[in-house]
Motif scaffolding. Structure first.
Motif, PDB file in Angstrom:
ATOM      1  N   ARG A 182      -4.656   3.087  15.786  1.00  0.00           N
ATOM      2  CA  ARG A 182      -3.202   4.025  15.813  1.00  0.00           C
ATOM      3  C   ARG A 182      -3.260   5.398  16.205  1.00  0.00           C
ATOM      4  O   ARG A 182      -2.373   5.843  16.945  1.00  0.00           O
ATOM      5  CB  ARG A 182      -2.670   3.841  14.283  1.00  0.00           C
ATOM      6  CG  ARG A 182      -2.189   2.496  14.066  1.00  0.00           C
ATOM      7  CD  ARG A 182      -1.471   2.451  12.798  1.00  0.00           C
ATOM      8  NE  ARG A 182      -2.218   2.786  11.715  1.00  0.00           N
ATOM      9  CZ  ARG A 182      -3.348   2.079  10.684  1.00  0.00           C
ATOM     10  NH1 ARG A 182      -3.440   0.685  11.062  1.00  0.00           N
ATOM     11  NH2 ARG A 182      -3.626   2.643   9.770  1.00  0.00           N
ATOM     12  N   ARG A 198      -0.209  11.783  11.274  1.00  0.00           N
ATOM     13  CA  ARG A 198      -0.316  12.170   9.935  1.00  0.00           C
ATOM     14  C   ARG A 198      -0.871  11.256   9.027  1.00  0.00           C
ATOM     15  O   ARG A 198      -1.886  11.711   8.256  1.00  0.00           O
ATOM     16  CB  ARG A 198       1.282  12.439   9.507  1.00  0.00           C
ATOM     17  CG  ARG A 198       1.726  13.682   9.429  1.00  0.00           C
ATOM     18  CD  ARG A 198       2.987  14.145   8.691  1.00  0.00           C
ATOM     19  NE  ARG A 198       3.810  12.920   8.710  1.00  0.00           N
ATOM     20  CZ  ARG A 198       4.777  12.817   9.413  1.00  0.00           C
ATOM     21  NH1 ARG A 198       5.136  13.546  10.554  1.00  0.00           N
ATOM     22  NH2 ARG A 198       5.679  11.695   9.567  1.00  0.00           N
ATOM     23  N   GLU A 199      -0.574   9.848   9.275  1.00  0.00           N
ATOM     24  CA  GLU A 199      -1.253   8.785   8.260  1.00  0.00           C
ATOM     25  C   GLU A 199      -2.620   8.665   8.380  1.00  0.00           C
ATOM     26  O   GLU A 199      -3.426   8.360   7.553  1.00  0.00           O
ATOM     27  CB  GLU A 199      -0.357   7.619   8.436  1.00  0.00           C
ATOM     28  CG  GLU A 199       1.159   7.582   7.836  1.00  0.00           C
ATOM     29  CD  GLU A 199       1.669   6.442   8.000  1.00  0.00           C
ATOM     30  OE1 GLU A 199       1.313   5.399   8.664  1.00  0.00           O
ATOM     31  OE2 GLU A 199       2.907   6.097   7.485  1.00  0.00           O
ATOM     32  N   ASN A 257      -4.724  11.303   9.179  1.00  0.00           N
ATOM     33  CA  ASN A 257      -5.149  12.654   9.212  1.00  0.00           C
ATOM     34  C   ASN A 257      -5.736  12.996  10.578  1.00  0.00           C
ATOM     35  O   ASN A 257      -6.832  13.266  10.490  1.00  0.00           O
ATOM     36  CB  ASN A 257      -6.204  12.560   8.059  1.00  0.00           C
ATOM     37  CG  ASN A 257      -5.533  12.262   6.858  1.00  0.00           C
ATOM     38  OD1 ASN A 257      -4.471  13.018   6.484  1.00  0.00           O
ATOM     39  ND2 ASN A 257      -6.203  11.348   5.910  1.00  0.00           N
ATOM     40  N   GLU A 295      -6.889   2.159  12.089  1.00  0.00           N
ATOM     41  CA  GLU A 295      -6.590   3.492  11.665  1.00  0.00           C
ATOM     42  C   GLU A 295      -7.028   4.516  13.066  1.00  0.00           C
ATOM     43  O   GLU A 295      -6.310   5.100  13.476  1.00  0.00           O
ATOM     44  CB  GLU A 295      -7.350   4.116  10.562  1.00  0.00           C
ATOM     45  CG  GLU A 295      -6.894   5.571  10.317  1.00  0.00           C
ATOM     46  CD  GLU A 295      -7.329   6.225   9.077  1.00  0.00           C
ATOM     47  OE1 GLU A 295      -8.229   7.182   9.231  1.00  0.00           O
ATOM     48  OE2 GLU A 295      -7.187   5.718   8.141  1.00  0.00           O
ATOM     49  N   GLU A 319       9.129  10.303  16.182  1.00  0.00           N
ATOM     50  CA  GLU A 319       9.058  10.169  14.744  1.00  0.00           C
ATOM     51  C   GLU A 319       7.946   9.215  14.356  1.00  0.00           C
ATOM     52  O   GLU A 319       7.219   9.632  13.518  1.00  0.00           O
ATOM     53  CB  GLU A 319      10.416   9.698  14.141  1.00  0.00           C
ATOM     54  CG  GLU A 319      11.428  10.736  14.357  1.00  0.00           C
ATOM     55  CD  GLU A 319      12.884  10.068  13.659  1.00  0.00           C
ATOM     56  OE1 GLU A 319      12.717   9.368  12.826  1.00  0.00           O
ATOM     57  OE2 GLU A 319      13.940  10.528  14.107  1.00  0.00           O
ATOM     58  N   VAL A 320       7.887   8.233  14.973  1.00  0.00           N
ATOM     59  CA  VAL A 320       6.760   7.184  14.793  1.00  0.00           C
ATOM     60  C   VAL A 320       5.494   7.542  15.181  1.00  0.00           C
ATOM     61  O   VAL A 320       4.531   7.573  14.394  1.00  0.00           O
ATOM     62  CB  VAL A 320       7.330   5.938  15.447  1.00  0.00           C
ATOM     63  CG1 VAL A 320       5.946   4.793  15.165  1.00  0.00           C
ATOM     64  CG2 VAL A 320       8.365   5.349  14.985  1.00  0.00           C
ATOM     65  N   ASN A 376       4.434  10.733  15.474  1.00  0.00           N
ATOM     66  CA  ASN A 376       3.942  11.988  14.560  1.00  0.00           C
ATOM     67  C   ASN A 376       3.473  11.258  12.987  1.00  0.00           C
ATOM     68  O   ASN A 376       2.583  11.755  12.466  1.00  0.00           O
ATOM     69  CB  ASN A 376       5.070  12.916  14.457  1.00  0.00           C
ATOM     70  CG  ASN A 376       5.330  13.899  15.318  1.00  0.00           C
ATOM     71  OD1 ASN A 376       4.456  13.904  16.068  1.00  0.00           O
ATOM     72  ND2 ASN A 376       6.485  14.333  15.453  1.00  0.00           N
ATOM     73  N   ARG A 377       4.269  10.402  12.730  1.00  0.00           N
ATOM     74  CA  ARG A 377       3.719   9.679  11.521  1.00  0.00           C
ATOM     75  C   ARG A 377       2.449   8.939  11.546  1.00  0.00           C
ATOM     76  O   ARG A 377       1.733   8.887  10.569  1.00  0.00           O
ATOM     77  CB  ARG A 377       5.091   8.335  11.363  1.00  0.00           C
ATOM     78  CG  ARG A 377       4.593   7.808   9.539  1.00  0.00           C
ATOM     79  CD  ARG A 377       5.648   7.075   9.028  1.00  0.00           C
ATOM     80  NE  ARG A 377       5.550   5.893   9.862  1.00  0.00           N
ATOM     81  CZ  ARG A 377       6.521   5.247  10.631  1.00  0.00           C
ATOM     82  NH1 ARG A 377       7.501   5.439  10.814  1.00  0.00           N
ATOM     83  NH2 ARG A 377       6.179   3.991  11.334  1.00  0.00           N
ATOM     84  N   MET A 378       2.365   8.167  12.712  1.00  0.00           N
ATOM     85  CA  MET A 378       0.891   7.535  12.895  1.00  0.00           C
ATOM     86  C   MET A 378      -0.226   8.556  12.863  1.00  0.00           C
ATOM     87  O   MET A 378      -1.341   8.391  12.165  1.00  0.00           O
ATOM     88  CB  MET A 378       1.095   6.932  14.274  1.00  0.00           C
ATOM     89  CG  MET A 378       1.954   5.651  14.329  1.00  0.00           C
ATOM     90  SD  MET A 378       2.216   4.954  16.159  1.00  0.00           S
ATOM     91  CE  MET A 378       0.412   4.509  16.530  1.00  0.00           C
TER      92      MET A 378
END
Length: 183
Positions: free
Chosen positions: A120, A88-89, A91, A117, A81-82, A84-86
């Motif tokens: 990450r 996505r954020e 891009n 960014e 989850e983390v 995937n969020r990293m």
């Protein structure tokens, strides 16, 4: 444990970055308190592209450090989850690159993206390898009583327990003294 070289480099960087925080650093102090300390860290770990060398960037990298510390001890499904969020954020659009002395490796963001960014996103790519290989157990916290340092265990048998030889020696000495006292 065999990961791609860029995965190992990213994971090594996470350990170095997070182990600059109080409680994990050798000094016990925040070793990423100044722009100069960030610059020194970046001389050991190559990040190409935009580097602003300012307080805003330092603060973003410190926030990244906190996020990465939280990911290190997660179970596999939680880490997904983390990660995937990293991605996505950021891009993230992964692509292969070869530059400087480095052979082909993955990047996921533009070289113009902010440093934190890019960190990450590239670390998230490395963590995807760890997750896909079901090796989250290789990402540990130091077992020394008073240390919160990260441990990246790339040993064949997966038995690394301490972040540094210093922590291992200290804990071995404590155990030796306890055995000696009880004898």
């Amino acid at each position: 444990m065999l990961f791609a070289p860029d995965t190992v480099e990213s994971l090594d960087f996470v350990v170095a970055l997070v182990n600059t925080s109080p409680g994990a650093s050798r000094s016990g102090e925040d070793e990423l308190a100044t722009v100069e300390q960030l610059a020194a860290l970046l001389t050991r770990y190559t990040y190409t592209g935009r580097i602003d060398h300012d307080e805003a960037e330092l603060n973003e990298v410190r926030e990244t450090r906190t996020l990465l510390r939280s990911v290190w001890g997660l179970e596999r499904d939680e880490a997904v989850e983390v990660v995937n969020r990293m991605l996505r954020e950021a891009n993230a659009l992964p692509f292969l690159a070869r530059h400087d002395e480095l052979d082909w490796h993955m990047h996921a963001t533009s070289p113009d993206a902010p440093l934190a960014e890019r960190m990450r996103a590239e670390i998230a790519l490395a963590l995807t390898d760890v997750i896909r290989m079901n090796e989250m157990s290789r990402l540990r916290i130091c077992e020394a009583d008073d240390c919160d340092g990260l441990v990246l265990d790339l040993s064949r048998n997966g038995s690394k327990r301490f972040c540094t030889v210093r922590c291992g020696n200290r804990m071995n000495m404590i155990a030796f003294r306890e055995r000696k006292a009880s004898a």
